[in-house]
Design an enzyme around this catalytic site. Structure first.
Site, PDB file in Angstrom:
ATOM      1  N   LYS A  91       0.465  -1.182  -0.066  1.00  0.00           N
ATOM      2  CA  LYS A  91       0.080   0.166  -0.358  1.00  0.00           C
ATOM      3  C   LYS A  91       0.836   1.457  -0.150  1.00  0.00           C
ATOM      4  O   LYS A  91       1.787   0.745   0.534  1.00  0.00           O
ATOM      5  CB  LYS A  91      -0.582  -0.235   1.356  1.00  0.00           C
ATOM      6  N   ARG A 117      -2.699 -10.203   5.586  1.00  0.00           N
ATOM      7  CA  ARG A 117      -3.457 -10.771   4.301  1.00  0.00           C
ATOM      8  C   ARG A 117      -2.442  -9.706   3.184  1.00  0.00           C
ATOM      9  O   ARG A 117      -2.210  -8.494   3.284  1.00  0.00           O
ATOM     10  CB  ARG A 117      -4.861  -9.627   3.949  1.00  0.00           C
TER      11      ARG A 117
HETATM   12  C1  7PM Z   1      -6.449  -1.533  -5.491  1.00  0.00           C
HETATM   13  C2  7PM Z   1      -5.449  -0.739  -5.386  1.00  0.00           C
HETATM   14  C3  7PM Z   1      -6.527  -2.468  -5.353  1.00  0.00           C
HETATM   15  C4  7PM Z   1      -5.836  -1.654  -3.618  1.00  0.00           C
HETATM   16  C5  7PM Z   1      -7.085  -2.939  -4.320  1.00  0.00           C
HETATM   17  C6  7PM Z   1      -6.202  -2.145  -3.284  1.00  0.00           C
HETATM   18  C7  7PM Z   1      -7.356  -4.170   1.982  1.00  0.00           C
HETATM   19  C8  7PM Z   1      -9.152  -4.953   2.204  1.00  0.00           C
HETATM   20  C9  7PM Z   1      -7.729  -3.982   0.054  1.00  0.00           C
HETATM   21  C10 7PM Z   1      -7.540  -3.950   3.401  1.00  0.00           C
HETATM   22  C11 7PM Z   1      -9.241  -5.799   4.291  1.00  0.00           C
HETATM   23  C12 7PM Z   1      -5.221  -3.730  -1.315  1.00  0.00           C
HETATM   24  C13 7PM Z   1      -6.924  -2.560  -2.152  1.00  0.00           C
HETATM   25  N1  7PM Z   1      -7.381  -3.844   1.217  1.00  0.00           N
HETATM   26  N2  7PM Z   1     -10.082  -6.162   2.751  1.00  0.00           N
HETATM   27  N3  7PM Z   1      -9.092  -5.340   0.566  1.00  0.00           N
HETATM   28  N4  7PM Z   1      -8.197  -4.854   4.477  1.00  0.00           N
HETATM   29  N5  7PM Z   1     -10.177  -6.623   4.896  1.00  0.00           N
HETATM   30  O1  7PM Z   1      -3.874  -3.074  -1.816  1.00  0.00           O
HETATM   31  O2  7PM Z   1      -6.756  -3.895   3.951  1.00  0.00           O
HETATM   32  O3  7PM Z   1      -4.954  -4.407  -1.984  1.00  0.00           O
HETATM   33  S1  7PM Z   1      -7.989  -3.795  -1.583  1.00  0.00           S
END
Ligand code: 7PM
Length: 284
Positions: A226, A260
């Site tokens: 991130k 995750r």
């Molecule tokens: C593009 C940018 C695609 C950012 C996806 C993302 C989380 C999540 C995501 C989290 C939980 C990513 C995000 N982040 N579910 N879904 N916790 N529970 O960086 O921090 O994966 S999507």
């Protein structure tokens, strides 16, 4: 503190002395393959999932809609078109399947197809979300987000980020429990990067145990690749593995029970070393 998570066909042990479980991210949105503009072919998605399992992933999180800050919403039919073939193909992979969605219709479809967990960045707030999950035995990941993916990073503001995120999660857990869903099915997530500045994210990371103390449910932490990792290291997204592994370790040290991540092999190695360093050598 609850020591297990009921997750569909699985009852996951989350013992305190052990390392956290590793949730491998299977992203099937077009953004993950920016050169093609196509969504990921089924074979590539399955190969990626199998690779993460071979690397030690304890569960797989499948996302059919990009929740990238500023991203447009994906229509229901398109989200289902991306997700369903993968859910069917992976449901007998031997690991719990989590689906990253906030749409009740998607929740119903994937649960009927055999998914084990719903990971809702919107905290099961959509009308119909709770009834969609109620009569299954699926796990619920309840995440905090300020505003929505389109606007959340514009200017996140809190008087007290830890108190506000904790209070939100406590209230959601109460409401979800009042709707007839057992606490043993729930885990919480502070939602790193979802309407938070770097300072907010770090304040939450440093104080995860306070959140755990208040909510008394297993905590999932997602910081992999991130922008907070980019802001700290100055690295672009493709060079954030080491920073992400460090973040997963710190989340583990602060009490997270599930991390995750994209980089499963590196994270599993790091967590094994972290775990080994906390115990007597004869136990290895
Ligand atoms: C593009 C940018 C695609 C950012 C996806 C993302 C989380 C999540 C995501 C989290 C939980 C990513 C995000 N982040 N579910 N879904 N916790 N529970 O960086 O921090 O994966 S999507």
């Amino acid at each position: 503190m609850q020591e297990y998570l009921q997750c569909g066909r699985y009852r996951l042990a989350l013992g305190k002395a052990d390392r956290p479980l590793v949730m491998g991210i299977l992203n099937i949105t077009p953004d993950s393959f920016s050169d093609s503009g196509q969504f990921m072919p089924l074979e590539a998605a399955l190969a990626h999932a199998e690779q993460m399992i071979a690397e030690g992933a304890d569960m797989i999180d499948i996302g059919g809609e990009s929740t990238r800050p500023g991203a447009p919403a994906v229509p229901l039919e398109e989200e289902l078109r991306r997700l369903m073939p993968i859910v069917y193909a992976l449901r007998d992979c031997g690991k719990p399947l989590s689906i990253d969605t906030y749409k009740p219709e998607v929740m119903r479809e994937v649960l009927a197809a055999g998914a084990d967990m719903i990971n809702d960045i919107n905290g099961f707030n959509a009308p119909g979300a709770l009834s969609a999950v109620k009569d299954s035995d699926c796990g619920l990941c309840i995440m905090h987000m300020q505003r929505d993916p389109q606007t959340m990073q514009a200017s996140p503001q809190y008087d007290d980020v830890l108190a506000e995120v904790t209070g939100y999660l406590l209230q959601r857990v109460e409401n979800i429990h009042a709707a007839g869903i057992a606490r043993g099915r729930m885990c919480i997530d502070p939602g790193f990067g979802f309407g938070k500045t770097l300072a907010h994210n770090l304040e939450l990371l440093k104080n995860l145990e306070k959140m755990l103390q208040a909510v008394q449910l297993p905590l999932l932490a997602g910081m992999s690749r991130k922008s907070m990792i980019g802001a700290i290291t100055g690295k672009p997204v493709e060079e954030r593995m080491a920073g992400s592994v460090a973040a997963a370790l710190m989340a583990a040290a602060h009490g997270a029970r599930i991390v995750r991540v994209h980089d499963v092999a590196a994270t599993v190695d790091a967590l094994k070393v972290w775990q080994a360093s906390r115990m007597d050598i004869s136990a290895i």
